[in-house]
Design a protein around this motif. Structure first.
Motif, PDB file in Angstrom:
ATOM      1  N   ASP A 152     -32.158  15.425  28.720  1.00 12.95           N
ATOM      2  CA  ASP A 152     -32.471  16.815  29.048  1.00 12.95           C
ATOM      3  C   ASP A 152     -33.343  17.467  27.981  1.00 12.95           C
ATOM      4  O   ASP A 152     -33.864  18.565  28.189  1.00 12.95           O
ATOM      5  N   PHE A 153     -33.517  16.786  26.849  1.00 10.76           N
ATOM      6  CA  PHE A 153     -34.253  17.361  25.726  1.00 10.76           C
ATOM      7  C   PHE A 153     -35.650  16.744  25.644  1.00 10.76           C
ATOM      8  O   PHE A 153     -35.853  15.590  26.026  1.00 10.76           O
ATOM      9  N   GLU A 154     -36.592  17.511  25.141  1.00  8.08           N
ATOM     10  CA  GLU A 154     -37.997  17.092  25.135  1.00  8.08           C
ATOM     11  C   GLU A 154     -38.344  16.229  23.923  1.00  8.08           C
ATOM     12  O   GLU A 154     -39.025  15.217  24.056  1.00  8.08           O
ATOM     13  N   LEU A 155     -37.932  16.637  22.738  1.00 13.88           N
ATOM     14  CA  LEU A 155     -38.268  15.895  21.528  1.00 13.88           C
ATOM     15  C   LEU A 155     -37.461  14.620  21.432  1.00 13.88           C
ATOM     16  O   LEU A 155     -36.269  14.585  21.781  1.00 13.88           O
ATOM     17  N   ASP A 156     -38.089  13.550  20.933  1.00  9.89           N
ATOM     18  CA  ASP A 156     -37.422  12.252  20.832  1.00  9.89           C
ATOM     19  C   ASP A 156     -36.157  12.330  19.990  1.00  9.89           C
ATOM     20  O   ASP A 156     -35.129  11.744  20.328  1.00  9.89           O
ATOM     21  N   GLU A 157     -36.231  13.048  18.868  1.00 13.29           N
ATOM     22  CA  GLU A 157     -35.063  13.151  17.998  1.00 13.29           C
ATOM     23  C   GLU A 157     -33.917  13.877  18.704  1.00 13.29           C
ATOM     24  O   GLU A 157     -32.761  13.504  18.567  1.00 13.29           O
ATOM     25  N   ASP A 158     -34.269  14.919  19.459  1.00 18.62           N
ATOM     26  CA  ASP A 158     -33.245  15.697  20.159  1.00 18.62           C
ATOM     27  C   ASP A 158     -32.576  14.912  21.282  1.00 18.62           C
ATOM     28  O   ASP A 158     -31.522  15.307  21.786  1.00 18.62           O
ATOM     29  N   PHE A 173       0.848  -1.193   0.000  1.00 19.35           N
ATOM     30  CA  PHE A 173       0.000   0.000   0.000  1.00 19.35           C
ATOM     31  C   PHE A 173       0.886   1.246   0.000  1.00 19.35           C
ATOM     32  O   PHE A 173       1.173   1.823   1.051  1.00 19.35           O
ATOM     33  N   LYS A 174       1.296   1.642  -1.180  1.00 20.71           N
ATOM     34  CA  LYS A 174       2.187   2.782  -1.328  1.00 20.71           C
ATOM     35  C   LYS A 174       1.417   4.089  -1.160  1.00 20.71           C
ATOM     36  O   LYS A 174       0.347   4.277  -1.754  1.00 20.71           O
ATOM     37  N   ILE A 175       1.972   5.000  -0.363  1.00 16.37           N
ATOM     38  CA  ILE A 175       1.364   6.308  -0.115  1.00 16.37           C
ATOM     39  C   ILE A 175       2.146   7.366  -0.890  1.00 16.37           C
ATOM     40  O   ILE A 175       3.334   7.574  -0.647  1.00 16.37           O
ATOM     41  N   ASP A 176       1.471   8.024  -1.832  1.00 19.76           N
ATOM     42  CA  ASP A 176       2.143   8.973  -2.730  1.00 19.76           C
ATOM     43  C   ASP A 176       2.940  10.037  -1.993  1.00 19.76           C
ATOM     44  O   ASP A 176       4.084  10.320  -2.333  1.00 19.76           O
ATOM     45  N   ASP A 177       2.317  10.662  -0.997  1.00 19.63           N
ATOM     46  CA  ASP A 177       2.962  11.789  -0.331  1.00 19.63           C
ATOM     47  C   ASP A 177       3.786  11.387   0.884  1.00 19.63           C
ATOM     48  O   ASP A 177       4.392  12.236   1.542  1.00 19.63           O
ATOM     49  N   GLY A 178       3.804  10.087   1.187  1.00 21.69           N
ATOM     50  CA  GLY A 178       4.567   9.616   2.339  1.00 21.69           C
ATOM     51  C   GLY A 178       4.033  10.111   3.667  1.00 21.69           C
ATOM     52  O   GLY A 178       4.714  10.064   4.691  1.00 21.69           O
ATOM     53  N   GLY A 179       2.776  10.592   3.663  1.00 17.02           N
ATOM     54  CA  GLY A 179       2.189  11.164   4.874  1.00 17.02           C
ATOM     55  C   GLY A 179       1.913  10.137   5.958  1.00 17.02           C
ATOM     56  O   GLY A 179       1.964   8.921   5.734  1.00 17.02           O
ATOM     57  N   THR A 180       1.629  10.641   7.150  1.00 20.40           N
ATOM     58  CA  THR A 180       1.356   9.800   8.313  1.00 20.40           C
ATOM     59  C   THR A 180      -0.124   9.444   8.376  1.00 20.40           C
ATOM     60  O   THR A 180      -0.994  10.306   8.181  1.00 20.40           O
ATOM     61  N   PHE A 181      -0.427   8.175   8.644  1.00 22.26           N
ATOM     62  CA  PHE A 181      -1.814   7.724   8.772  1.00 22.26           C
ATOM     63  C   PHE A 181      -2.507   8.486   9.895  1.00 22.26           C
ATOM     64  O   PHE A 181      -1.957   8.651  10.997  1.00 22.26           O
ATOM     65  N   ALA A 182      -3.726   8.958   9.635  1.00 25.20           N
ATOM     66  CA  ALA A 182      -4.512   9.651  10.660  1.00 25.20           C
ATOM     67  C   ALA A 182      -5.996   9.402  10.425  1.00 25.20           C
ATOM     68  O   ALA A 182      -6.461   9.429   9.282  1.00 25.20           O
ATOM     69  N   LEU A 183      -6.719   9.156  11.510  1.00 20.34           N
ATOM     70  CA  LEU A 183      -8.146   8.827  11.436  1.00 20.34           C
ATOM     71  C   LEU A 183      -8.868   9.412  12.636  1.00 20.34           C
ATOM     72  O   LEU A 183      -8.360   9.371  13.764  1.00 20.34           O
ATOM     73  N   HIS A 184     -10.061   9.967  12.401  1.00 22.12           N
ATOM     74  CA  HIS A 184     -10.918  10.479  13.470  1.00 22.12           C
ATOM     75  C   HIS A 184     -12.345  10.015  13.186  1.00 22.12           C
ATOM     76  O   HIS A 184     -12.808  10.110  12.048  1.00 22.12           O
ATOM     77  N   ALA A 185     -13.029   9.512  14.218  1.00 21.32           N
ATOM     78  CA  ALA A 185     -14.347   8.900  14.010  1.00 21.32           C
ATOM     79  C   ALA A 185     -15.400   9.458  14.958  1.00 21.32           C
ATOM     80  O   ALA A 185     -15.144   9.660  16.149  1.00 21.32           O
ATOM     81  N   ILE A 186     -16.585   9.691  14.408  1.00 23.47           N
ATOM     82  CA  ILE A 186     -17.751  10.073  15.198  1.00 23.47           C
ATOM     83  C   ILE A 186     -18.744   8.915  15.156  1.00 23.47           C
ATOM     84  O   ILE A 186     -19.047   8.393  14.085  1.00 23.47           O
ATOM     85  N   PHE A 187     -19.247   8.504  16.310  1.00 23.98           N
ATOM     86  CA  PHE A 187     -20.178   7.385  16.395  1.00 23.98           C
ATOM     87  C   PHE A 187     -21.623   7.888  16.340  1.00 23.98           C
ATOM     88  O   PHE A 187     -22.043   8.671  17.195  1.00 23.98           O
ATOM     89  N   ALA A 188     -22.360   7.414  15.339  1.00 19.30           N
ATOM     90  CA  ALA A 188     -23.754   7.826  15.174  1.00 19.30           C
ATOM     91  C   ALA A 188     -24.649   7.292  16.285  1.00 19.30           C
ATOM     92  O   ALA A 188     -25.746   7.817  16.510  1.00 19.30           O
ATOM     93  N   ASP A 189     -24.194   6.262  16.989  1.00 18.70           N
ATOM     94  CA  ASP A 189     -24.983   5.699  18.090  1.00 18.70           C
ATOM     95  C   ASP A 189     -24.392   6.064  19.450  1.00 18.70           C
ATOM     96  O   ASP A 189     -24.673   5.422  20.453  1.00 18.70           O
ATOM     97  N   ASP A 190     -23.575   7.095  19.490  1.00 13.77           N
ATOM     98  CA  ASP A 190     -22.996   7.567  20.742  1.00 13.77           C
ATOM     99  C   ASP A 190     -24.103   8.034  21.682  1.00 13.77           C
ATOM    100  O   ASP A 190     -25.065   8.680  21.259  1.00 13.77           O
ATOM    101  N   ILE A 191     -23.947   7.731  22.963  1.00 13.66           N
ATOM    102  CA  ILE A 191     -24.907   8.158  23.982  1.00 13.66           C
ATOM    103  C   ILE A 191     -24.245   9.210  24.863  1.00 13.66           C
ATOM    104  O   ILE A 191     -23.106   9.057  25.280  1.00 13.66           O
ATOM    105  N   SER A 192     -24.978  10.294  25.126  1.00 12.68           N
ATOM    106  CA  SER A 192     -24.477  11.360  25.979  1.00 12.68           C
ATOM    107  C   SER A 192     -25.286  11.397  27.273  1.00 12.68           C
ATOM    108  O   SER A 192     -26.477  11.092  27.278  1.00 12.68           O
ATOM    109  N   THR A 193     -24.646  11.787  28.357  1.00 10.27           N
ATOM    110  CA  THR A 193     -25.338  11.817  29.652  1.00 10.27           C
ATOM    111  C   THR A 193     -26.416  12.889  29.712  1.00 10.27           C
ATOM    112  O   THR A 193     -27.233  12.884  30.632  1.00 10.27           O
ATOM    113  N   ASN A 194     -26.431  13.820  28.761  1.00 12.19           N
ATOM    114  CA  ASN A 194     -27.475  14.858  28.775  1.00 12.19           C
ATOM    115  C   ASN A 194     -28.574  14.602  27.743  1.00 12.19           C
ATOM    116  O   ASN A 194     -29.371  15.490  27.458  1.00 12.19           O
ATOM    117  N   ASP A 195     -28.648  13.388  27.200  1.00  7.30           N
ATOM    118  CA  ASP A 195     -29.659  13.079  26.183  1.00  7.30           C
ATOM    119  C   ASP A 195     -31.081  13.335  26.682  1.00  7.30           C
ATOM    120  O   ASP A 195     -31.920  13.869  25.958  1.00  7.30           O
TER     121      ASP A 195
END
Length: 299
Positions: free
Chosen positions: A171-177, A147-169
């Motif tokens: 606090d909101f009235e609407l189900d979607e919120d 797996f050759k990398i053209d620019d020789g750059g460093t691997f980097a990844l950041h992920a957001i979880f769509a099913d993440d749960i927050s402790t303040n969920d």
């Protein structure tokens, strides 16, 4: 022997006292029921932890949390990285030096990298498993003959979880919120118009035409339909000079669903091609005509 007899005698007296004291028995039964309930809860928590470790443990180490989403403006890690992408991807900088200076002033490159994968994922989906295996394969063979990398750059990844749960969920009235991811998507739609701008830019990228990606996928992104966004959705964010010169600075590529390819190697190659979306120089070797993310692509 005497010790054993004394212990046995104590248990015998205790058992006789239980049988002769009727009111104790219901208490013991209730206590036993509660013990079973608490045991089940602990087992569920244990199994849940095991599931996280086996299904998406790899992405968890790159997780940008949605904890306390919506309590304050742009305070969560997910908010901060998305805000930085939005702030610089659509600005009209006159020179790369000007653009890079702005990024460095805000600490964007130092915090996230000069080029990185940015994705929306969840704990349990077929495409997420495919992506996990592909990313692991690519990362472990990064910039090798496989797996050759053209620019020789460093691997980097950041992920957001769509099913993440927050402790303040709750606090909101609407189900979607009550869903942290929904609040996150809504924020960057109502206030920043990020998803519309990103969809328009990505729609014009070579991969859309070269891979024959359906218009509906970009429309879902454009309309900020949190409930219909595919997981994983994998973006490439590129702050390099090559991307600036090519007019593809910032958020520049996207792959939806990640069910393409017949093997982990094929999918890892797709991610490699995504990173190599712009030739690193003017040599013919750099212009890989088999890379669907490049203008030079030929079937």
């Amino acid at each position: 022997m005497n010790t054993l007899k004394r212990i046995n005698g104590l248990f015998t007296k205790f058992w006789r006292w239980i049988k002769e004291t009727a009111w104790v028995q219901p208490l013991l039964i209730v206590g036993g029921i509660f013990a079973i309930i608490f045991s089940i809860s602990k087992f569920n928590k244990w199994f849940s932890t095991m599931a996280v470790g086996t299904s998406s443990g790899y992405f968890t180490s790159y997780r940008m949390s949605l904890e306390n989403e919506g309590r304050k403006d742009y305070e969560t890690p997910a908010d901060k990285i998305t805000s930085s992408i939005n702030k610089f991807s659509f600005d009209e900088f006159q020179t790369y030096e000007e653009a890079k200076a702005a990024l460095e002033k805000d600490g964007v490159i130092k915090e996230y990298g000069i080029k990185y994968y940015f994705m929306i994922v969840e704990q349990d989906c077929t495409g997420c498993t495919n992506a996990e295996q592909a990313f692991q394969t690519l990362q472990s063979n990064w910039n090798t003959q496989s797996f050759k990398i053209d620019d020789g750059g460093t691997f980097a990844l950041h992920a957001i979880f769509a099913d993440d749960i927050s402790t303040n969920d709750n606090d909101f009235e609407l189900d979607e919120d009550k869903k942290a991811f929904y609040r996150y998507v809504k924020k960057f739609s109502d206030v920043e118009d990020f998803w519309t701008l990103a969809a328009g830019k990505l729609y014009d990228a070579p991969y859309k035409q070269n891979a024959g990606v359906a218009d509906s996928k970009y429309e879902t992104l454009e309309n900020a339909e949190a409930e219909n966004m595919e997981t994983p959705t994998i973006f490439l964010v590129d702050w390099t000079e090559e991307a600036f010169d090519a007019g593809r600075f910032g958020i520049s590529e996207v792959v939806f669903g990640f069910t393409t390819g017949t093997s982990t190697y094929d999918r890892a190659t797709l991610l490699q091609n995504m990173w190599n979306h712009i030739p690193s120089d003017d040599s013919e070797a750099a212009k890989d005509i088999k890379n669907p993310f490049r203008v030079e692509y030929q079937k």
